[in-house]
Design an enzyme around this catalytic site. Structure first.
Site, short mmCIF file in Angstrom:
data_model
loop_
_atom_site.label_atom_id
_atom_site.label_comp_id
_atom_site.label_asym_id
_atom_site.label_seq_id
_atom_site.Cartn_x
_atom_site.Cartn_y
_atom_site.Cartn_z
CG HIS A 16 -0.42 1.05 1.53
ND1 HIS A 16 -0.17 -0.24 1.96
CD2 HIS A 16 -0.31 1.81 2.65
CE1 HIS A 16 0.08 -0.23 3.26
NE2 HIS A 16 0.02 1.02 3.70
CG HIS A 18 -1.18 4.97 6.56
ND1 HIS A 18 -1.77 4.06 7.40
CD2 HIS A 18 -0.26 4.28 5.84
CE1 HIS A 18 -1.22 2.87 7.22
NE2 HIS A 18 -0.31 2.98 6.28
CE LYS A 101 -1.97 -3.37 5.82
NZ LYS A 101 -1.52 -1.99 5.93
CG HIS A 138 2.64 -4.19 7.99
ND1 HIS A 138 2.90 -2.84 7.97
CD2 HIS A 138 3.79 -4.77 8.43
CE1 HIS A 138 4.13 -2.62 8.39
NE2 HIS A 138 4.70 -3.78 8.68
CG HIS A 173 4.44 -1.66 3.03
ND1 HIS A 173 4.67 -2.87 3.64
CD2 HIS A 173 3.48 -1.05 3.77
CE1 HIS A 173 3.88 -2.98 4.69
NE2 HIS A 173 3.15 -1.90 4.80
CG ASP A 245 3.15 2.59 3.95
OD1 ASP A 245 2.08 2.83 4.56
OD2 ASP A 245 4.12 2.04 4.49
CB ALA A 261 7.90 3.59 11.69
ZN LIG Z 1 0.88 1.42 5.57
#
Ligand SMILES: [Zn+2]
Length: 341
Positions: A16, A18, A101, A138, A173, A245, A261
């Site tokens: 996971h 980004h 996702k 998520h 997560h 994440d 965040a």
């Molecule tokens: Zn994420």
């Protein structure tokens, strides 16, 4: 750990991640590729990855940013947005998509185009089930109190699990004891675990001074939640595997009156996991958690490369290309020797 203080481990995957886009991407991708062989690349860029063409273009950019020496392989995903046609699912599969996702509307960064009524995406989920594409979620209900958002999403997770028994689902997560329990119970649901949810509680974020680099969604929670996540990671159950994440933001969006965040953990992710498993006398379990269970879940071969880890202090960078990483400047007990074989 052998007598000489070294240990060989299977090169890990980050399930996971980004990596953003543009100049930021060129800074962050090499941080992951220096240690990890593969990563599941999240699709919430602008515009989002919602077609085979965008997926292919994004993959090319990630590969270019990693540099060929790394041997890094991005594992691609697409974003399930309202109005996505089930017809494109097969094209996305052919382009190499391993997962779609799902973000509830407004749950996190770039989720303004998230889904508010899950029934509307049932035709897409059916097509994903038919094509054996993973549903990555998520799992937060953004309309309830922060600490309860993940638990409030679990009825929807149970509904997906029941309505799509052959769809393989990963709840990303994990941040609460309730979510850890749901993953254990539901036969077609797995869970990823981040380094920061293994390490932090809400007090680390705001019990003293406010720590913007500990701020992420879902938010870190109670000691009892962290303990459940730690037990899951240490359990050796293939239901739980690593996904960092890692989610960088420019420093002026973190050191700001309203901070974004996302925790940029990629530069310290594996060293942090080594410390965690080492402190729990469970170093032998790091390989399953980072290089076996995730690969098996996504149906990709296990990595052939090996890393060498040494029992020797390593200091995390203070900054990376102008970004502040998680645990900036901290000393960790293990060093990952550059390169692999
Ligand atoms: Zn994420």
């Amino acid at each position: 750990m052998k007598k000489n203080g070294e240990m060989a481990v299977r090169r890990p995957d980050d399930m996971h991640l980004h990596v953003r886009q543009g100049e930021l991407m060129k800074v962050v991708v090499p941080q992951t590729a220096a240690v990890f062989k593969r990563a599941i690349i999240m699709p919430n860029i602008l515009p989002p990855v919602t077609s085979a063409e965008r997926l292919e273009r994004y993959r090319e950019r990630v590969v270019a940013a990693a540099g060929s020496a790394s041997g890094f392989e991005p594992l691609m995903t697409f974003k399930i947005i309202p109005g996505l046609s089930p017809d494109v699912v097969q094209e996305l599969k052919q382009a190499g998509a391993l997962a779609g996702k799902l973000y509830p509307e407004g749950a996190t960064t770039n989720s303004e185009d998230g889904v508010s009524d899950v029934q509307t995406i049932y035709p897409v989920l059916e097509e994903m089930q038919r094509n054996d594409i993973v549903l990555s979620i998520h799992g937060e209900d953004p309309d309830v109190f922060s600490l309860d958002r993940e638990e409030a999403f679990l009825p929807t997770l149970r509904q997906f699990s029941r309505d799509f028994p052959d769809l393989r689902i990963v709840l990303e997560h994990l941040s609460s004891a309730a979510a850890v329990q749901a993953v254990a119970e539901l036969p077609n649901v797995w869970g990823t675990i981040t380094l920061h949810h293994l390490e932090l509680t809400l007090d680390d974020l705001l019990g003293g001074e406010l720590q913007p680099h500990y701020f992420c969604k879902p938010i870190v929670k109670r000691p009892s939640d962290r303990a459940a996540i730690q037990r899951a990671a240490l359990s050796g159950s293939p239901k739980y595997f690593f996904g960092s994440d890692s989610a960088p933001h420019p420093v002026d969006r973190k050191h700001a009156p309203t901070a974004r965040a996302g925790i940029f953990s990629a530069p310290v992710a594996y060293q942090g996991l080594l410390r965690f498993f080492g402190e729990h006398d469970a170093l032998e379990r790091i390989e399953g958690f980072t290089a076996v269970y995730g690969a098996d879940f996504y149906g990709v071969p296990k990595n052939g490369d090996e890393l060498v880890v040494r029992r020797q202090d390593w200091t995390a960078p203070d900054e990376v290309g102008g970004l502040v990483p998680y645990h900036a400047g901290e000393v960790f007990p293990y060093t990952v020797i550059p390169g692999w074989k």
